[in-house]
Design a protein around this motif. Structure first.
Motif, short mmCIF file in Angstrom:
data_model
loop_
_atom_site.label_atom_id
_atom_site.label_comp_id
_atom_site.label_asym_id
_atom_site.label_seq_id
_atom_site.Cartn_x
_atom_site.Cartn_y
_atom_site.Cartn_z
N UNK A 181 0.81 -1.22 0.00
CA UNK A 181 0.00 0.00 0.00
C UNK A 181 0.85 1.27 0.00
N UNK A 182 2.16 1.14 -0.10
CA UNK A 182 3.02 2.30 -0.13
C UNK A 182 3.09 3.07 1.17
N UNK A 183 3.04 2.37 2.30
CA UNK A 183 3.11 3.01 3.60
C UNK A 183 4.55 3.05 4.10
N UNK A 184 4.89 4.00 4.96
CA UNK A 184 6.28 4.10 5.44
C UNK A 184 6.64 2.92 6.35
N UNK A 185 7.89 2.53 6.29
CA UNK A 185 8.39 1.41 7.09
C UNK A 185 9.15 1.87 8.33
N UNK A 186 9.37 3.17 8.45
CA UNK A 186 10.26 3.67 9.49
C UNK A 186 9.75 3.50 10.91
N UNK A 187 8.43 3.36 11.10
CA UNK A 187 7.89 3.28 12.45
C UNK A 187 7.47 1.87 12.85
N UNK A 188 7.89 0.88 12.09
CA UNK A 188 7.46 -0.49 12.41
C UNK A 188 8.09 -1.02 13.69
N UNK A 189 9.04 -0.26 14.25
CA UNK A 189 9.58 -0.66 15.55
C UNK A 189 8.49 -0.70 16.62
N UNK A 190 7.36 -0.03 16.37
CA UNK A 190 6.26 -0.03 17.34
C UNK A 190 5.69 -1.43 17.54
N UNK A 191 5.97 -2.34 16.61
CA UNK A 191 5.52 -3.73 16.78
C UNK A 191 6.10 -4.34 18.05
N UNK A 192 7.25 -3.85 18.50
CA UNK A 192 7.85 -4.36 19.73
C UNK A 192 6.97 -4.08 20.94
N UNK A 193 6.08 -3.10 20.84
CA UNK A 193 5.12 -2.83 21.91
C UNK A 193 3.74 -3.37 21.59
#
Length: 275
Positions: free
Chosen positions: A154-166
């Motif tokens: 979907x062309x979304x940014x990957x930079x904040x996927x660290x939030x998966x750790x929470x």
């Protein structure tokens, strides 16, 4: 068979009667402490899940990616795309932590497996938390693959996927606690399986579909689903300028619901184990 008098027993040894020299009942071995017992149950459950549940993890991941591919023909971008990707990612957690854990505890109760755990000198909370933690941890690879695939699709940014750790541990705790409670409270194994399937279906329908497209009463039901707040927290991080206060609030709700659901599951375990 010859027997030895008590006088020749080694120092500190007790006769087979389980009583000391004064005739009083010998003290039982102390119960295991919470953290070591929790770690032991967690490792055992994680090893079991790794062997028996890997094919189902592939199914959960493939299912979520398939849903995003189908929705790609309907949703172009914007908030709807963020909702689809976040909902599909958390759906992996719901499939394993809610659905499979409900089935596991339902089977454990029906097959007498709780009797085995009841004989072990471990706190009941360690059994529930260990199993819930193992099943929630088992979802990590699938959620990461789904989130990355959806973001690229979907062309979304990957930079904040660290939030998966929470998101994964907090949403996983809430859903795993709910799944364990359903499995332990269901009077029959078949009903536990049905409730787990219904819970996963609710996470699918109410989590993947954009909230603004849901009718009012269904939207209220969505607010009652624990996974909703994990979906909302993840979806907010895909925005150009995430509202981190709202993300933290959603994660806090997941944490509170997880604490409550795991407490209920522990009570249900005690209730089922003494029957």
């Amino acid at each position: 068979m010859s027997t030895l008098p008590a006088e020749v027993l080694p120092t500190g040894a007790l006769p087979a009667t389980g009583r000391d020299e004064d005739g009083a009942a010998a003290p039982l071995a102390p119960r295991a402490r919470l953290l070591p017992a929790l770690a032991a149950v967690y490792r055992a459950q994680l090893s079991r899940a790794r062997v028996a549940r890997i094919p189902l993890l592939f199914v959960a991941t493939f299912q979520s990616i398939g849903i995003m591919v189908l929705m790609r023909g309907v949703v172009d971008g914007g908030s709807e795309a963020r909702a689809v990707v976040a909902g599909s990612t958390v759906l992996v957690v719901a499939f394993v932590a809610l659905n499979l854990l409900a089935q596991y505890f339902g089977q454990l109760r029906a097959g007498g497996g709780l009797d085995h755990y009841a004989t072990l000198p471990v706190p009941p909370v360690s059994v529930v938390l260990g199993a819930a933690g193992a099943y929630a941890s088992f979802t990590v690879p699938g959620t990461v693959v789904t989130a990355v695939a959806g973001s690229l699709l979907f062309g979304l940014p990957l930079g904040q996927l660290w939030i998966l750790a929470a998101v994964v541990p907090l949403a996983g705790a809430a859903l795993a606690g709910l799944g364990a409670a359903l499995g332990l409270l269901a009077p029959r194994q078949e009903l536990a399986t049905l409730l787990g399937q219904l819970g996963m279906s609710a996470a699918l329908l109410l989590g993947v579909l954009p909230a603004e497209r849901l009718p009012g009463p269904i939207g209220w039901a969505r607010d009652l689903l624990p996974s909703t707040y994990g979906v909302e927290a993840l979806a907010r991080t895909f925005e150009p300028h995430p509202d981190w206060a709202a993300v933290a609030a959603d994660l806090a709700v997941c944490g509170v619901v997880g604490l409550v659901s795991l407490t209920v599951a522990t009570w249900a375990y005690r209730r089922a184990a003494v029957r």
